[in-house]
Scaffold this motif. Sequence first.
Motif: not given
Length: 243
Positions: A225-233, A212-219, A24-26
């Motif tokens: 929005f931007w997401q991480s890779d799925p957390l298990p990975s 099994t999902g990802a973490l999300s950041v939204m404007d 997200a280039e925070v």
Amino acid sequence: MSRTLAIGDIHGGFKALQQAFERAEVTEKDKLIFLGDYVDGWSESSQIIEFLIEISEKQECIFIKGNHDVWCEDWLSFEQGPDIWLFNGGKSTVESYKDYSLEELENHLVFFQRMKPYHIDEQNRLFIHAGYSSMHGPEKEVYSSNYRWDRTLWETAVAMDSKLQKNSELYPKRLLLYSEIFIGHTPTLDIGMTTPANKANIWNLDTGAAFTGALSVMDIDTKEFWQSDPLPSLYPDEKGRNK
């Protein structure tokens, strides 16, 4: 240019938070609104809290309190946690704090105590971890625990006929109180979505980072929005809250 970014449930996934922030280039110009559940699940809960304390000293941040945060706050206060908490990710949180001094633990406790139950901005947008049941809004909520536990707000929005107009007598009165509502708590994975989900005027940013999902950041203005890779990975040797 500054943005207002909302961040979904993290659940101990510090690697995911760092990755999502990078994508997200925070910058320090951005205002950050965290929707709660910072801890419990993956192995880096205490590291997340340490990081959040640090960034709050550099830029504008709002921290909403989630149900898991209440459990952790109680544990930091009384040095004991209920079995239901330990079973739902609390064990990993306790383990992450094993090398912390009493002073460091106290500093984290103060951080939890200062979290907000909800936030309403200048554009009448509500930010809350879970929801509320009162048709008059969270200010009139009889049970404050609903801020952190209620699922009926989201369930109502999911079940609604998309053709229902706001001027209809059947339109849920709770949803008319705010221009938009941003929540976490109930994974969008439950409705088969891996990205932030929009139903009626609610945006759900819990995209299953605890599982099994990802973490999300939204404007919140552009809805980019931007997401991480799925957390298990990111934590291949851990289970998170996956049973």
